[in-house]
Write an enzyme that holds these catalytic residues in place. Structure first.
Site, PDB file in Angstrom:
ATOM      1  N   HIS A  23      68.174  20.248  25.849  1.00  0.00           N
ATOM      2  CA  HIS A  23      67.383  19.101  25.417  1.00  0.00           C
ATOM      3  C   HIS A  23      66.511  19.477  24.231  1.00  0.00           C
ATOM      4  O   HIS A  23      66.348  18.698  23.295  1.00  0.00           O
ATOM      5  CB  HIS A  23      66.518  18.589  26.573  1.00  0.00           C
ATOM      6  CG  HIS A  23      65.885  19.670  27.390  1.00  0.00           C
ATOM      7  ND1 HIS A  23      64.541  19.958  27.356  1.00  0.00           N
ATOM      8  CD2 HIS A  23      66.410  20.553  28.261  1.00  0.00           C
ATOM      9  CE1 HIS A  23      64.270  20.951  28.181  1.00  0.00           C
ATOM     10  NE2 HIS A  23      65.392  21.349  28.742  1.00  0.00           N
ATOM     11  N   ARG A  24      65.960  20.699  24.238  1.00  0.00           N
ATOM     12  CA  ARG A  24      65.140  21.150  23.109  1.00  0.00           C
ATOM     13  C   ARG A  24      66.005  21.269  21.849  1.00  0.00           C
ATOM     14  O   ARG A  24      65.590  20.885  20.760  1.00  0.00           O
ATOM     15  CB  ARG A  24      64.472  22.480  23.416  1.00  0.00           C
ATOM     16  CG  ARG A  24      63.544  22.965  22.287  1.00  0.00           C
ATOM     17  CD  ARG A  24      62.780  24.213  22.690  1.00  0.00           C
ATOM     18  NE  ARG A  24      61.890  23.943  23.812  1.00  0.00           N
ATOM     19  CZ  ARG A  24      62.133  24.309  25.069  1.00  0.00           C
ATOM     20  NH1 ARG A  24      63.228  24.997  25.378  1.00  0.00           N
ATOM     21  NH2 ARG A  24      61.282  24.016  26.025  1.00  0.00           N
TER      22      ARG A  24
ATOM     23  N   GLY B 143      62.027  27.792  35.735  1.00  0.00           N
ATOM     24  CA  GLY B 143      61.628  26.456  36.162  1.00  0.00           C
ATOM     25  C   GLY B 143      62.677  25.799  37.053  1.00  0.00           C
ATOM     26  O   GLY B 143      63.169  26.395  38.017  1.00  0.00           O
TER      27      GLY B 143
ATOM     28  N   LYS C   7      61.554  30.169  22.365  1.00  0.00           N
ATOM     29  CA  LYS C   7      61.615  28.849  21.738  1.00  0.00           C
ATOM     30  C   LYS C   7      61.734  28.980  20.225  1.00  0.00           C
ATOM     31  O   LYS C   7      62.460  28.225  19.572  1.00  0.00           O
ATOM     32  CB  LYS C   7      60.370  28.033  22.087  1.00  0.00           C
ATOM     33  CG  LYS C   7      60.285  27.575  23.529  1.00  0.00           C
ATOM     34  CD  LYS C   7      59.063  26.682  23.710  1.00  0.00           C
ATOM     35  CE  LYS C   7      58.922  26.180  25.128  1.00  0.00           C
ATOM     36  NZ  LYS C   7      57.746  25.261  25.267  1.00  0.00           N
TER      37      LYS C   7
ATOM     38  N   ASN D 169      55.918  31.156  23.691  1.00  0.00           N
ATOM     39  CA  ASN D 169      57.249  31.606  24.100  1.00  0.00           C
ATOM     40  C   ASN D 169      58.097  31.947  22.870  1.00  0.00           C
ATOM     41  O   ASN D 169      58.565  31.044  22.170  1.00  0.00           O
ATOM     42  CB  ASN D 169      57.935  30.508  24.919  1.00  0.00           C
ATOM     43  CG  ASN D 169      59.277  30.943  25.478  1.00  0.00           C
ATOM     44  OD1 ASN D 169      59.828  31.979  25.090  1.00  0.00           O
ATOM     45  ND2 ASN D 169      59.816  30.144  26.371  1.00  0.00           N
ATOM     46  N   PRO D 170      58.329  33.230  22.586  1.00  0.00           N
ATOM     47  CA  PRO D 170      59.128  33.591  21.413  1.00  0.00           C
ATOM     48  C   PRO D 170      60.572  33.121  21.516  1.00  0.00           C
ATOM     49  O   PRO D 170      61.255  32.951  20.496  1.00  0.00           O
ATOM     50  CB  PRO D 170      59.039  35.123  21.374  1.00  0.00           C
ATOM     51  CG  PRO D 170      58.670  35.532  22.753  1.00  0.00           C
ATOM     52  CD  PRO D 170      57.829  34.427  23.307  1.00  0.00           C
TER      53      PRO D 170
ATOM     54  N   ASP E 204      56.977  19.241  24.142  1.00  0.00           N
ATOM     55  CA  ASP E 204      56.646  19.069  25.550  1.00  0.00           C
ATOM     56  C   ASP E 204      57.921  18.628  26.248  1.00  0.00           C
ATOM     57  O   ASP E 204      58.691  17.813  25.704  1.00  0.00           O
ATOM     58  CB  ASP E 204      55.536  18.044  25.745  1.00  0.00           C
ATOM     59  CG  ASP E 204      54.920  18.146  27.131  1.00  0.00           C
ATOM     60  OD1 ASP E 204      54.614  19.269  27.564  1.00  0.00           O
ATOM     61  OD2 ASP E 204      54.731  17.102  27.773  1.00  0.00           O
TER      62      ASP E 204
ATOM     63  N   LYS F 111      73.295  27.647  27.319  1.00  0.00           N
ATOM     64  CA  LYS F 111      72.220  26.685  27.561  1.00  0.00           C
ATOM     65  C   LYS F 111      71.694  26.116  26.251  1.00  0.00           C
ATOM     66  O   LYS F 111      71.475  24.901  26.132  1.00  0.00           O
ATOM     67  CB  LYS F 111      71.091  27.356  28.347  1.00  0.00           C
ATOM     68  CG  LYS F 111      69.945  26.414  28.681  1.00  0.00           C
ATOM     69  CD  LYS F 111      68.842  27.139  29.449  1.00  0.00           C
ATOM     70  CE  LYS F 111      67.619  26.266  29.633  1.00  0.00           C
ATOM     71  NZ  LYS F 111      66.517  26.970  30.321  1.00  0.00           N
TER      72      LYS F 111
END
Length: 219
Positions: free
Chosen positions: A204-205, A179, A11, A8-9, A61, A199
């Site tokens: 969380h990431r 998701g 990310k 996933n670019p 993860d 976002k």
């Protein structure tokens, strides 16, 4: 250069906000172990990816943890999304009365070196005793290969960093995200109603990346 193991670019773009230009995408299909906590999954992925990249890597993860279901689906979120569906999760949660939930991400870092045990734990796979054989770099594609163990008998240490965003499960709203974003509300807005920038500011990431970037910069 730090390798972010993802397909996933988006990310990677998020990571560059914390790591500047020190990170690049590394597309590697690491064997994903089945475990009840994110740290175990990410740590084993990082060990496999480090062998393939022969350089420092991070693997993340993530999952949705619902209080009424004792944290389920957690690491199994993608599977539940695909099989049960997002709206059904909301409908199952509604009768429980407790809508509290959290999105969590664990980032695992591995570079073949040892770490001090602060600020976050070092996972040496003591619970599973898993690692990749030194002569199988880049070749591990099955759980059996992951369990073969390092030729030295030692397990590669992995540094773990967790990010968490509290919220609650609501009826689906919003057209964005992916998701479980439409059913996860944080401060009155679902993730699917937020822009990418909004976002990322609370994600969380992002919180896990912030912790990692601070430690990595000092390292």
């Amino acid at each position: 250069m730090l390798n972010f193991v993802t397909t996933n670019p988006g990310k990677v773009r998020e990571a560059t906000a914390y790591l500047d230009d020190e990170v690049r995408q590394f597309d590697f299909d690491y064997p994903e172990v089945q475990a009840d906590d994110l740290g175990t999954v990410a740590a084993e992925g990082a060990r496999a990816a480090y062998r393939a990249a022969e350089g420092p890597v991070i693997v993340d993860d993530a999952g949705l943890f619902i209080d009424a279901f004792d944290g389920f689906p957690g690491p199994y979120s993608s599977y539940v999304e695909d099989t049960v569906g997002v709206e059904r999760v909301w409908r199952m949660t509604e009768p429980e009365g407790d809508r509290a939930a959290a999105f969590k991400t664990v980032i695992a870092y591995c570079d073949g070196e040892d770490f001090a045990a602060t600020p976050d734990p070092v996972d040496r796979a003591e619970r599973r005793g898993q690692d990749l054989a030194a002569d199988d770099r880049g070749a591990a594609t099955t759980d059996e290969q992951v369990r073969e163990g390092d030729a030295s008998g030692e397990t590669l240490p992995v540094k773990l960093f967790e990010g968490r965003v509290p919220g609650e499960i609501v009826s689906p709203r919003g057209e964005g995200g992916f998701g479980f974003d439409p059913v996860f509300e944080h401060d009155g807005t679902t993730f699917a109603e937020m822009s990418t920038e909004e976002k990322n500011a609370v994600s969380h990431r992002g919180r896990a990346l912030s912790k990692f970037a601070e430690w990595y910069g000092e390292r």
